[in-house]
Design a protein around this motif. Structure first.
Motif, PDB file in Angstrom:
ATOM      1  N   MET A 434      34.387  57.986 -32.779  1.00  0.00           N
ATOM      2  CA  MET A 434      33.953  56.586 -32.879  1.00  0.00           C
ATOM      3  C   MET A 434      34.306  56.023 -34.257  1.00  0.00           C
ATOM      4  N   VAL A 435      34.076  56.810 -35.297  1.00  0.00           N
ATOM      5  CA  VAL A 435      34.389  56.367 -36.662  1.00  0.00           C
ATOM      6  C   VAL A 435      35.886  56.079 -36.788  1.00  0.00           C
ATOM      7  N   ARG A 436      36.712  56.960 -36.262  1.00  0.00           N
ATOM      8  CA  ARG A 436      38.166  56.751 -36.341  1.00  0.00           C
ATOM      9  C   ARG A 436      38.584  55.497 -35.578  1.00  0.00           C
ATOM     10  N   GLN A 437      37.965  55.272 -34.427  1.00  0.00           N
ATOM     11  CA  GLN A 437      38.296  54.076 -33.657  1.00  0.00           C
ATOM     12  C   GLN A 437      37.902  52.812 -34.421  1.00  0.00           C
ATOM     13  N   LEU A 438      36.733  52.841 -35.064  1.00  0.00           N
ATOM     14  CA  LEU A 438      36.307  51.686 -35.860  1.00  0.00           C
ATOM     15  C   LEU A 438      37.294  51.425 -36.993  1.00  0.00           C
ATOM     16  N   THR A 439      37.796  52.482 -37.616  1.00  0.00           N
ATOM     17  CA  THR A 439      38.781  52.338 -38.696  1.00  0.00           C
ATOM     18  C   THR A 439      40.091  51.751 -38.173  1.00  0.00           C
ATOM     19  N   ARG A 440      40.520  52.203 -36.984  1.00  0.00           N
ATOM     20  CA  ARG A 440      41.781  51.686 -36.404  1.00  0.00           C
ATOM     21  C   ARG A 440      41.703  50.190 -36.134  1.00  0.00           C
ATOM     22  N   LEU A 441      40.528  49.698 -35.809  1.00  0.00           N
ATOM     23  CA  LEU A 441      40.400  48.268 -35.526  1.00  0.00           C
ATOM     24  C   LEU A 441      40.744  47.415 -36.741  1.00  0.00           C
ATOM     25  N   LYS A 442      40.631  47.987 -37.941  1.00  0.00           N
ATOM     26  CA  LYS A 442      40.924  47.225 -39.164  1.00  0.00           C
ATOM     27  C   LYS A 442      42.412  47.021 -39.385  1.00  0.00           C
ATOM     28  N   ASP A 443      43.242  47.674 -38.573  1.00  0.00           N
ATOM     29  CA  ASP A 443      44.695  47.487 -38.698  1.00  0.00           C
ATOM     30  C   ASP A 443      45.121  46.083 -38.298  1.00  0.00           C
ATOM     31  N   HIS A 444      44.307  45.395 -37.518  1.00  0.00           N
ATOM     32  CA  HIS A 444      44.628  44.029 -37.076  1.00  0.00           C
ATOM     33  C   HIS A 444      43.452  43.123 -37.426  1.00  0.00           C
ATOM     34  N   PRO A 445      43.363  42.695 -38.686  1.00  0.00           N
ATOM     35  CA  PRO A 445      42.205  41.889 -39.099  1.00  0.00           C
ATOM     36  C   PRO A 445      42.236  40.504 -38.471  1.00  0.00           C
ATOM     37  N   PRO A 446      41.066  39.922 -38.267  1.00  0.00           N
ATOM     38  CA  PRO A 446      41.010  38.561 -37.708  1.00  0.00           C
ATOM     39  C   PRO A 446      41.401  37.527 -38.758  1.00  0.00           C
ATOM     40  N   PRO A 447      41.643  36.303 -38.335  1.00  0.00           N
ATOM     41  CA  PRO A 447      41.944  35.242 -39.295  1.00  0.00           C
ATOM     42  C   PRO A 447      40.817  35.073 -40.307  1.00  0.00           C
ATOM     43  N   GLU A 448      41.164  34.499 -41.431  1.00  0.00           N
ATOM     44  CA  GLU A 448      40.212  34.344 -42.539  1.00  0.00           C
ATOM     45  C   GLU A 448      38.969  33.586 -42.069  1.00  0.00           C
ATOM     46  N   GLY A 449      37.841  34.057 -42.526  1.00  0.00           N
ATOM     47  CA  GLY A 449      36.569  33.391 -42.226  1.00  0.00           C
ATOM     48  C   GLY A 449      35.756  34.084 -41.161  1.00  0.00           C
ATOM     49  N   HIS A 450      36.387  34.726 -40.187  1.00  0.00           N
ATOM     50  CA  HIS A 450      35.645  35.336 -39.083  1.00  0.00           C
ATOM     51  C   HIS A 450      34.788  36.511 -39.549  1.00  0.00           C
ATOM     52  N   LEU A 451      35.362  37.410 -40.355  1.00  0.00           N
ATOM     53  CA  LEU A 451      34.596  38.567 -40.806  1.00  0.00           C
ATOM     54  C   LEU A 451      33.468  38.145 -41.742  1.00  0.00           C
ATOM     55  N   ALA A 452      33.701  37.127 -42.571  1.00  0.00           N
ATOM     56  CA  ALA A 452      32.654  36.653 -43.482  1.00  0.00           C
ATOM     57  C   ALA A 452      31.462  36.115 -42.691  1.00  0.00           C
TER      58      ALA A 452
END
Length: 480
Positions: A434-452
């Motif tokens: 699960m941890v590795r999968q969560l890390t892989r998701l960061k390879d395609h970050p969302p547009p600016e503002g969404h994560l904030a």
């Protein structure tokens, strides 16, 4: 019927399978493993029920043995057809309820015979449905209740109830050539037969067939008739309940949402479509949640799964195909993890509710935290792939917002899971995936503002949790 199954065990689950499932994925082999484990469990439960009834002499025991003999005959004639009924998801809540009641009686509890007789009589209807599908000739006598004769996976006959206090109604079922005649008090048989769409039809207006949703990878039943579909589910604690008989418009809405969901769910990756094809057998319609408004105001949708009903998804009527697709992604992860936990011990944590879950206002047990994080991790990937493939800007923006929220929620919960000393070896392999999968998701970050925005949302939930739980026994906090 169960001798071949009882002679062997499910065996272990390899680390490779745990890593594949821990990443919220899986293919044909992994899904077959989970399904086979649930089928073994069902056969063992049925055998335990047979043994428990045999130890309890009474008016229902002899009938139960006759019905068991019919079930064995159906199993010999056409194993796939008969076991399709035995493995039907909603048989699980019924057999569990019967086992718990019989265990209570064996431990000196009250023997409420009318209720127990009613529940055991359902086995005769189960055997009749299996024999009908296996095209085994039979004559079977049982009882109906509340003006209903429910044949699992087929449908229900509704008849006029006798005056109050007269007891259950005698019912006779006659099967021949794949047809079933259902005879109640008036002696006029309702003849039921299979239809090309997979449903079982009759010209008798008293018969209501189980609806079949078409247009997906395989037909899926829409079960609003099984008497045990929400029994002992705990829905009432949340103000939820099973829906009444759907109107024609309600049924059409389900059909449209189901057919449309299959094209939507492919946008979230092939794993999600494969899960639906391999694991889903039926929906149980739920009434809208309390406070739901007519135009989507308030909490407009609710859904759930039952661990003892593997293959069933409980859901209020989906407003759109997109709602249903996301519901399936979410709920089928619960089904996968529950089935895996029946095969292998993942942790030794107890049931104490002391963990913060960013998606819930109430404290959760460790297992609840694991379940929630797992389903939200799958949703985070689903919405990310949806956003990457969406052509409509509004849909793409909404998908990135959903992805960001789910990703941040899982990230906040993960330290408590990964750092737990209660994980077994198998549980640690699973959670590390699960941890590795969560890390892989960061390879395609969302547009600016969404994560904030998503991070602020999670931090607000964290502060509210701390205020709510301050002053009592310290709960487990996820570090900031």
């Amino acid at each position: 019927m169960t001798a071949g199954i009882l002679s062997g065990g499910p065996g272990g689950v390899s680390d490779a399978v745990l890593r594949e499932l821990g990443g919220t994925h899986g293919g044909r082999a992994e899904f077959a493993l989970l399904t086979a484990g649930q089928q073994r469990l069902r056969l063992l439960q049925l055998r335990a029920l047979f043994d428990a009834v045999a130890l309890r002499p009474g008016p229902g025991a002899a009938a139960f043995r006759r019905h068991w003999a019919l079930l064995e005959a159906a199993d010999r004639a056409d194993r796939d057809a008969a076991r399709g009924v035995l493995f039907y998801p909603l048989v699980g809540p019924w057999v569990r309820r019967c086992l718990r009641r019989l265990d209570s009686v064996a431990q000196g509890g009250q023997d409420r015979s009318p209720e127990l007789l009613r529940e055991l009589s359902h086995f005769g209807l189960l055997a009749a449905a299996a024999a009908a599908r296996a095209r085994v000739p039979f004559t079977l006598r049982t009882i109906g209740h509340d003006g209903l004769v429910v044949l699992p996976t087929l449908g229900v006959l509704r008849f006029a109830q006798a005056p109050a206090g007269t007891g259950p109604e005698p019912v006779e079922l006659r099967g021949s050539g794949g047809r079933v005649a259902v005879i109640v008090r008036d002696g006029v048989p309702a003849v039921v037969h299979p239809h090309r769409d997979g449903s079982w039809r009759s010209g008798d207006p008293r018969w209501c067939p189980l609806r079949v949703l078409t247009g997906g990878p395989r037909p899926v039943l829409l079960d609003e008739i099984d008497p045990f579909r929400t029994e002992d589910s705990g829905l009432e604690r949340h103000g939820l309940r099973a829906d009444d008989r759907l109107t024609a418009a309600g049924s059409d809405q389900w059909q449209d949402a189901w057919a449309g969901a299959m094209s939507v769910i492919h946008l979230g990756g092939e794993t999600r479509a494969a899960e639906v094809a391999a694991l889903l057998e039926c929906f149980v319609p739920l009434a809208p949640p309390p406070g739901a408004g007519p135009h989507g105001s308030g909490v407009s949708h609710c859904s759930g799964t039952r661990r003892e009903a593997f293959g069933a998804v409980l859901s209020s009527t989906p407003r759109t195909p997109g709602y249903l697709a996301a519901t399936l992604v979410h709920e089928l992860q619960h089904a996968k993890l529950g089935a895996l936990a029946d095969l292998v011990l993942l942790h030794t944590s107890g049931a104490q509710r002391r963990y913060w879950a960013p998606w819930r206002p109430d404290p959760r047990p460790f297992d609840g935290l694991l379940q929630g994080a797992y389903s939200h991790l799958a949703l985070a990937e689903y919405w990310q792939l949806f956003a990457l493939g969406a052509k409509d800007p509004a849909e793409r923006d909404k998908a990135w917002a959903e992805h960001s929220r789910c990703r941040e929620q899982v990230g906040a919960a993960m330290p408590a899971l990964a750092g737990s000393q209660s994980l077994t070896h198998e549980g640690r392999v699973f959670v590390n995936a699960m941890v590795r999968q969560l890390t892989r998701l960061k390879d395609h970050p969302p547009p600016e503002g969404h994560l904030a925005r998503a991070s602020a949302y999670v931090e607000t939930a964290r502060r509210m949790w701390r205020r709510q739980t301050s002053g009592g026994e310290p709960p487990v906090y996820v570090p900031s």
